[in-house]
Structure formats: structure tokens, C-alpha cells
Design an enzyme around this catalytic site. Structure first.
Site, short mmCIF file in Angstrom:
data_model
loop_
_atom_site.label_atom_id
_atom_site.label_comp_id
_atom_site.label_asym_id
_atom_site.label_seq_id
_atom_site.Cartn_x
_atom_site.Cartn_y
_atom_site.Cartn_z
N CYS A 291 -72.89 -81.96 -38.56
CA CYS A 291 -72.36 -82.81 -37.49
C CYS A 291 -73.64 -83.60 -37.10
O CYS A 291 -73.82 -84.86 -37.20
CB CYS A 291 -71.88 -82.39 -36.31
N1 LIG Z 1 -68.41 -78.04 -39.00
C1 LIG Z 1 -68.48 -78.03 -37.53
O1 LIG Z 1 -68.90 -77.31 -36.95
C2 LIG Z 1 -67.67 -79.18 -37.11
C3 LIG Z 1 -67.80 -79.44 -35.65
C4 LIG Z 1 -66.99 -80.64 -35.12
C5 LIG Z 1 -66.62 -81.51 -35.97
N2 LIG Z 1 -66.66 -81.18 -37.38
C6 LIG Z 1 -66.02 -82.62 -37.86
O2 LIG Z 1 -64.82 -82.03 -38.79
C7 LIG Z 1 -64.64 -82.70 -39.74
C8 LIG Z 1 -64.46 -81.55 -41.10
O3 LIG Z 1 -65.66 -80.81 -41.02
P1 LIG Z 1 -65.94 -78.96 -41.76
O4 LIG Z 1 -67.10 -78.82 -41.20
O5 LIG Z 1 -64.51 -78.46 -41.64
O6 LIG Z 1 -65.80 -79.74 -43.23
P2 LIG Z 1 -65.49 -78.84 -44.41
O7 LIG Z 1 -66.30 -79.37 -45.65
O8 LIG Z 1 -65.96 -77.09 -44.14
O9 LIG Z 1 -64.04 -78.76 -44.69
C9 LIG Z 1 -63.44 -79.67 -45.42
C10 LIG Z 1 -62.35 -79.26 -45.82
O10 LIG Z 1 -61.70 -80.19 -46.52
C11 LIG Z 1 -61.16 -80.09 -47.94
N3 LIG Z 1 -60.58 -81.45 -48.48
C12 LIG Z 1 -61.74 -82.43 -48.85
N4 LIG Z 1 -60.85 -83.68 -49.07
C13 LIG Z 1 -59.62 -83.34 -48.94
C14 LIG Z 1 -58.43 -83.77 -49.00
N5 LIG Z 1 -58.56 -85.21 -49.50
N6 LIG Z 1 -57.53 -83.49 -48.67
C15 LIG Z 1 -57.39 -82.11 -48.41
N7 LIG Z 1 -58.28 -81.45 -47.84
C16 LIG Z 1 -59.67 -81.93 -48.35
C17 LIG Z 1 -62.33 -79.58 -48.52
O11 LIG Z 1 -62.02 -79.03 -49.76
C18 LIG Z 1 -62.77 -78.72 -47.29
O12 LIG Z 1 -62.04 -77.30 -47.63
C19 LIG Z 1 -65.77 -83.42 -40.06
O13 LIG Z 1 -65.49 -84.76 -39.71
C20 LIG Z 1 -66.67 -82.83 -39.39
O14 LIG Z 1 -67.69 -83.86 -39.07
C21 LIG Z 1 -67.10 -80.36 -37.96
#
Ligand SMILES: NC(=O)c1ccc[n+]([C@@H]2O[C@H](COP(=O)([O-])OP(=O)(O)OC[C@H]3O[C@@H](n4cnc5c(N)ncnc54)[C@H](O)[C@@H]3O)[C@@H](O)[C@H]2O)c1
Length: 449
Positions: A284
Site C-alpha cells: 500500500c
Molecule cells: N494487503 C493490504 O494490507 C491491503 C490493505 C488495503 C488495501 N489493499 C488493496 O487491496 C487490493 C488487493 O491487495 P492484496 O494485498 O489482497 O493483494 P494480493 O496480491 O494478496 O491478492 C490479490 C489476489 O488476486 C488474485 N488475482 C490477480 N488477478 C486476478 C484476476 N484477474 N481475477 C481474480 N483474481 C486475481 C491473485 O492471485 C491474488 O490471490 C490492492 O488494491 C491493494 O492495494 C491491500
């Protein structure tokens, strides 16, 4: 004059969805089962909803259906409870989105090589959702992104189906505030902001989240919700950059920044402590602010604080390496050929997430200078290929004997395991970026960096 039949349809599509939410008969789909999506699946499942989780990675969907966790802080018992009870299931069959009454999108939003937003995950997912979009469905984007994404990227793809937002289907944005490893707050107790394309969509999204979280905060539009998440992350990035810069300044003046912060934070109002470190990590704070900077440029304005904070924070691993070089030099050693151990690969304490970790950058910079590098992280047994690095290393043991084998030990992550003072009893040189090690614990010398 609005058509009477149109109004009737509007009322029934929304009412139908609200009734399904209220009776827990709405099926919730979550796309992207990562750090954000998986805890959401559990939250809805534990609140009495049927949940379908979608991911393109079969290793993840298979693991969940077997009742296994792939995120350390998400307990296996909760996964087994949800997936074995059949209230939750995971699939790679996106045709099954048609079965869902609400679809929540949690796919990655990384940066490209030139720090521009990489929107391919959101665009692909919008197209996939559009294929099965149907009357009465609610779609919510949770991925962090620039203001305007929901309206500019999702809405047109959905409208192209002929369905109408606000009457046939509903579209909202609700930023995720997940803080992995935080024991004080979780996704049920953290207030949830909801902004939408129209009033009906906002009502639907507020009702859905209101049935699983303690407090929902409705805001005027999807853009306000998108921007609020960026403000939160930019606030942290800028304040961390400020203390990182002051660390360098005070260090040159022979003043300990940690003592300065301890003193300043006794002020009971108007001050909030932020702490310096080896640089920013995670999915993030190092990345999201640039989503705003990129969008601002489209409007002919510059997000100068974002750029400056990025410059200061990304310079920190290099600063740590420079301090280590100076410290080795004072012991009559060069970095080239030195054995250097970095403690901690994850970007924050006691989690197994190493994305964008400054430790990887420190290891790479030291390796580029000819050091023989190693790392120790009780939460990450081996390095994975990252966006910028492929270090190909395995964690060494967390013991005083092992630490004593290195010319320098750099404390990069404040893991609880590294707080034991006796670990440093054989270590000649410690470069501590986290104020974790007392000087008396080290056999040789301690540097703060
Ligand atoms: N990790 C955090 O603490 C956090 C906090 C707030 C917001 N976010 C936001 O949330 C979003 C997701 O982050 P995250 O940390 O969960 O990411 P992550 O990489 O842990 O998870 C994303 C998942 O999406 C899957 N994926 C990728 N392309 C895909 C598709 N086309 N269809 C279906 N699944 C697909 C991946 O295989 C993965 O399992 C991002 O925008 C991030 O900025 C993350």
C-alpha cells in the site's frame, strides 16, 4: 417525467437485493483471495452468508477447498470452519459469478516499471464481471486506486451490457483498510467507508457492509471513497518520510532521533509519533500515493508532497547501506567481501508479507557492492521473486551463534524474535534501523541507521 414502470422496476431490483441481504440469503462473491479478499470471505461467511471466492491462482482455490491457509495470520481453524461447513467455497470458474448477488473486487493494483498505475487486473476483472452481470447484482470495488476508477473503468464496461446502474444493478467503491497482523482491530471493527455511483447503489452497499461490520461510513460519491483511502496512505507516507529525513539530519548533528520522538510525544495534543526505518514496504504505502500523483498530472496539477515523500523513503535502503559501509570501514573492513546478515525480510513485524520490503533492496545493494549477504526471518523461510528482486536466499537460523558469524548484522524488521538481547552477545557490529537492540547487548559496536 420518469416512466412509472421504470420506477417500479427500480424499487423492486433494490428491494429484492436488500431483502436478500437482510435475510442472509444473498450470496457474496469475492474476486481476488489475497491479503484483502480472504479475510473478507471469512467475515461474510462467519456472519451467516454463503460466499464464493474467485481467484486465477488454482493453488489458492485448491488450498482453501482443502481447508488450508496460505496467509500465516489467517488461522487455519477459521478457514476449515468456513470451507468445510460449505458456507464458503473457492473457484476459478468465473462463470459462477452469475450465482452471486453481490460481487466484491479485491484484485491487485501494482505500479508499472515507470511508477504508473497498472490497471490490467481491474480492467480484466471488470470485463469478466460484465459477462455475467445481471439485474439485482451489486458490484463493489475494494482495490486501492485513483479517484475516478469506478466511474471510468467499471461503469462503462457494465453499461455496455445494456443494464442500467442504480436501477438494474448497483455499483460502489469501498476502500479496504486491512492491517495484516493488527491484534487490536480487524475487518469487523474497522469502520468501512462506502461511496457509490448513485444513491441506490450506496444504499445497497451500505446495507451489505452494515450486516457484517460494526460501523459503515457512507460518503457522497465513489470518488470521495477512492480519495479517502489515498489520503490515509499519503498521510502515512509523508509523515514517515518526514521522520526519515529528520533521522538523517539529526544523525549528522549527533542527536538520536528516537530520543527526540520519545520526548516530543509527551505532548498530549497536536502531535502524533511516526518512526523512522529502513524504507517503506508493503502493497500500500510505497505504491498507492503514486496513483494519485499520476491522476493529478492528468488534471495539470502536481502532488508534490507525494513525490517528495517517495524520493525520501525510497532513498532509505541506500542510506542504511551507506551507514553500514561507514561502520565496517571504522572496523578496518570493506563492504566488498564482508559477510553481512539482514534481520527481517517482511516489511513489518511478525507477518510473512515481504512485498516491496526495503530489506530486499538493502540485500541487493550490498550484494552489488560485493558483500556476501544472508538474511534471517522466522516468518519467511526463503525469498520469493519480487517486483524488483530475485535474491534466491534461504533464511539462516535465529541464534546468537549464527549472528556471531557475520561482520555486520543489520536490524531491518522489528520482529519480536529479534528483541531478545542475548542474540547479539557474539556480534561485532550491529546496524539497527528500528531502535530494537540495546547497546549493552552487543559484543562489539552498535550503530543506529
Ligand atoms: N494487503 C493490504 O494490507 C491491503 C490493505 C488495503 C488495501 N489493499 C488493496 O487491496 C487490493 C488487493 O491487495 P492484496 O494485498 O489482497 O493483494 P494480493 O496480491 O494478496 O491478492 C490479490 C489476489 O488476486 C488474485 N488475482 C490477480 N488477478 C486476478 C484476476 N484477474 N481475477 C481474480 N483474481 C486475481 C491473485 O492471485 C491474488 O490471490 C490492492 O488494491 C491493494 O492495494 C491491500
Amino acid at each position: 417525467m420518469p416512466d412509472v414502470t421504470e420506477l417500479a422496476t427500480e424499487a423492486s431490483a433494490l428491494d429484492d437485493l436488500l431483502r436478500k441481504i437482510d435475510t442472509r440469503s444473498a450470496r457474496i462473491g469475492v474476486i481476488g483471495l489475497g491479503y484483502v479478499g480472504l479475510p473478507l470471505v471469512l467475515l461474510f461467511s462467519e456472519s451467516g452468508f454463503d460466499v464464493l471466492g474467485f481467484d486465477v491462482d488454482p493453488a489458492k482455490t485448491d488450498a482453501l477447498n482443502r481447508g488450508e491457509s496460505y496467509i500465516r495470520h489467517v488461522g487455519v481453524d477459521r478457514i476449515q470452519q468456513a470451507f468445510r461447513s460449505r458456507s464458503a467455497a473457492a473457484t476459478g470458474d468465473f462463470g459462477r459469478l452469475a450465482e452471486c448477488d453481490a460481487v466484491i473486487i479485491c484484485v491487485p493494483t501494482p505500479l508499472g516499471a515507470h511508477r504508473d498505475p497498472d490497471m490490467k487486473y481491474i480492467r480484466t476483472t471488470a470485463e469478466v464481471v460484465a459477462r455475467t452481470l445481471r439485474r439485482g447484482q451489486l458490484v463493489v470495488l475494494e482495490s486501492t486506486t485513483y479517484p475516478g476508477t469506478t466511474r471510468e473503468e467499471l461503469l462503462p464496461r457494465f453499461e455496455a451490457t445494456g443494464l442500467k446502474c442504480g436501477s438494474d444493478y448497483f455499483l460502489a467503491f469501498s476502500p479496504e483498510r486491512e492491517d495484516p497482523g493488527n491484534r487490536q482491530f480487524n475487518n469487523r471493527t474497522i469502520p468501512k467507508i462506502v461511496g457509490a455511483i448513485d444513491a441506490a447503489s450506496r444504499d445497497a452497499a451500505v446495507r451489505m457492509y452494515g450486516s457484517v461490520v460494526e460501523q459503515v461510513v457512507p460518503v457522497a460519491s465513489a470518488e470521495v471513497a477512492e480519495s479517502s483511502k489515498l489520503l490515509e496512505n499519503i498521510f502515512r507516507a509523508v509523515n514517515i518520510a518526514l521522520v526519515n529525513e529528520l533521522k538523517v539530519v539529526f544523525n549528522r548533528m549527533g542527536i538520536d532521533i528516537w530520543e527526540v520522538i520519545e520526548a516530543a510525544k509527551t505532548k498530549p495534543f497536536g502531535f502524533m509519533p511516526f518512526y523512522p526505518g529502513p524504507g517503506l514496504g508493503g502493497h500500500c504505502i510505497p505504491l498507492d500515493p503514486f496513483y494519485l500523483a499520476w491522476k493529478a498530472a492528468e488534471h495539470g496539477v502536481w502532488a508534490r508532497f507525494v513525490e517528495l515523500a517517495g524520493e525520501v523513503n525510497t532513498g532509505m535502503p541506500r542510506y542504511v547501506v551507506e551507514r553500514t559501509t561507514e561502520a565496517l570501514n571504522e572496523s578496518g573492513k570493506s563492504v566488498k567481501g564482508a559477510r553481512v546478515l539482514v534481520l527481517g525480510l517482511s516489511y513489518k513485524p511478525d507477518i510473512d508479507d515481504d512485498r516491496e520490503s526495503p530489506s530486499a533492496e538493502i540485500l541487493q545493494l550490498l550484494r552489488d557492492r560485493g558483500a556476501d549477504v544472508a538474511y534471517c526471518d522466522p516468518h519467511i523461510p526463503f525469498t520469493r521473486r519480487g517486483r524488483k528482486h530475485d535474491l534466491n536466499l534461504t533464511s539462516v537460523a535465529c541464534s546468537a551463534e549464527t549472528f556471531g558469524e557475520y561482520d555486520a548484522v543489520i536490524v531491518s524488521t522489528a520482529h519480536t524474535a529479534f528483541k531478545e538481547p542475548s542474540l547479539y552477545r557474539y556480534t561485532q557490529l550491529v546496524v539497527d534501523t528500528r531502535n530494537l537492540v540495546p547497546a549493552t547487548a552487543v559484543k562489539g559496536r552498535l550503530y543506529r541507521a
